[in-house]
Design a protein around this motif. Structure first.
Motif, PDB file in Angstrom:
ATOM      1  N   ILE A  93       0.868  -1.173   0.000  1.00 45.03           N
ATOM      2  CA  ILE A  93       0.000   0.000   0.000  1.00 45.03           C
ATOM      3  C   ILE A  93       0.906   1.224   0.000  1.00 45.03           C
ATOM      4  CG2 ILE A  93      -0.235   0.019   2.536  1.00 45.03           C
ATOM      5  CD1 ILE A  93      -3.165   0.981   2.036  1.00 45.03           C
ATOM      6  N   ILE A 148      -3.208   0.093  -3.700  1.00 47.53           N
ATOM      7  CA  ILE A 148      -2.680  -1.191  -3.251  1.00 47.53           C
ATOM      8  C   ILE A 148      -2.280  -1.959  -4.495  1.00 47.53           C
ATOM      9  CG2 ILE A 148      -3.177  -3.379  -2.103  1.00 47.53           C
ATOM     10  CD1 ILE A 148      -5.197  -1.923  -0.347  1.00 47.53           C
ATOM     11  N   SER A 160      -7.730   1.283  -4.896  1.00 46.01           N
ATOM     12  CA  SER A 160      -7.262   2.662  -4.843  1.00 46.01           C
ATOM     13  C   SER A 160      -8.227   3.514  -4.029  1.00 46.01           C
ATOM     14  CB  SER A 160      -7.111   3.254  -6.249  1.00 46.01           C
ATOM     15  OG  SER A 160      -8.368   3.451  -6.861  1.00 46.01           O
ATOM     16  N   PHE A 196      -8.980  -5.211   2.289  1.00 48.45           N
ATOM     17  CA  PHE A 196      -8.226  -4.144   1.621  1.00 48.45           C
ATOM     18  C   PHE A 196      -8.879  -2.766   1.785  1.00 48.45           C
ATOM     19  CE2 PHE A 196      -6.601  -7.775  -0.995  1.00 48.45           C
ATOM     20  CZ  PHE A 196      -5.300  -7.702  -0.511  1.00 48.45           C
ATOM     21  N   GLU A 246      -7.767  -1.449   5.000  1.00 51.29           N
ATOM     22  CA  GLU A 246      -6.370  -0.990   4.930  1.00 51.29           C
ATOM     23  C   GLU A 246      -6.284   0.393   4.305  1.00 51.29           C
ATOM     24  OE1 GLU A 246      -3.676  -2.230   6.166  1.00 51.29           O
ATOM     25  OE2 GLU A 246      -4.373  -4.200   6.806  1.00 51.29           O
ATOM     26  N   LEU A 247      -7.102   0.662   3.298  1.00 54.81           N
ATOM     27  CA  LEU A 247      -7.097   1.985   2.672  1.00 54.81           C
ATOM     28  C   LEU A 247      -7.590   3.048   3.642  1.00 54.81           C
ATOM     29  CD1 LEU A 247      -8.415   0.924  -0.847  1.00 54.81           C
ATOM     30  CD2 LEU A 247      -6.176   1.931  -0.391  1.00 54.81           C
TER      31      LEU A 247
END
Length: 218
Positions: free
Chosen positions: A12, A59, A68, A119, A122-123
């Motif tokens: 990332i 990512i 994204s 994910f 995570e963003l």
């Protein structure tokens, strides 16, 4: 700026102009029912990177972009602009506030084949980390009510949003965002040109300081 490994095989990091074509692809795959006028293309992403490089995140795995997130800096909105209004018709040139208190998330997407792996979270975490470094109050997002399409023949979008607020239903976008820590502020009706979402979103926030509160409104 940010760059780190996550889930062993993925990185990332902040986006670069070379990522823009793949970011455009992610956008199209993630929002098939969104009107073309609200879909960002490679030129929009390049402009975002130029204006606010810290706020554009991807990512990747082996050079392939699988997710994204795009954002800008903003003050808390004193009215309810539409998606195109708050994003300056997707360009952010005139609506990004360099000294704004909030990171306003204007887009987030993960390719369908990589969903369910954490994910998106995570963003959001990466945005929060950047927000802390910049001294911001936190993140603002307008989450799309993409689950409305399943029930649109038996309730209005207003009824659907209320059901989400009291947790009678789950929504594929709003529910994960709230599980990630975002807090409900109010629905935004006629906000975005997506019939699957009933043209609506929900304004939410994730503060850097857990004690910070914004009044929930209807």
């Amino acid at each position: 700026m940010i760059r780190k490994e996550i889930l062993e095989d993925f990185i990332i990091r902040n986006a670069t102009p070379d990522d823009a074509i793949q970011m455009e692809y992610v956008q199209k795959q993630c929002y098939p029912s969104l009107h073309e006028s609200a879909l960002m293309n490679r030129n929009h992403f390049i402009n975002h990177i130029k204006i606010f490089p810290e706020g554009q995140i991807v990512i990747e795995m082996d050079g392939i972009i699988i997710g994204s997130a795009s954002s800008m800096r903003s003050n808390f909105p004193n009215h309810d602009p539409t998606y195109l209004e708050i994003t300056d018709n997707l360009w952010i040139t005139n609506t990004h506030v360099p000294e704004g208190d909030w990171m306003y998330g204007i887009d987030i997407g993960v390719l369908p084949e990589y969903r369910g792996m954490g994910f998106s979270r995570e963003l959001y975490l990466a945005r929060q980390e950047i927000g802390k470094k910049l001294g911001l109050k936190g993140q603002l997002i307008a989450g799309m009510t993409l689950g409305y399409g399943r029930v649109k023949n038996r309730m209005t979008i207003e009824e659907y949003c209320y059901a989400l607020e009291i947790k009678k239903f789950t929504d594929p976008t709003i529910t994960p965002q709230m599980k990630a820590g975002f807090r409900w502020i109010r629905p935004l009706y006629n906000h975005i040109d997506d019939p699957q979402a009933g043209f609506a979103c929900v304004l939410m926030y994730l503060p850097v300081d857990d004690n910070y509160r914004i009044e929930k409104t209807r």
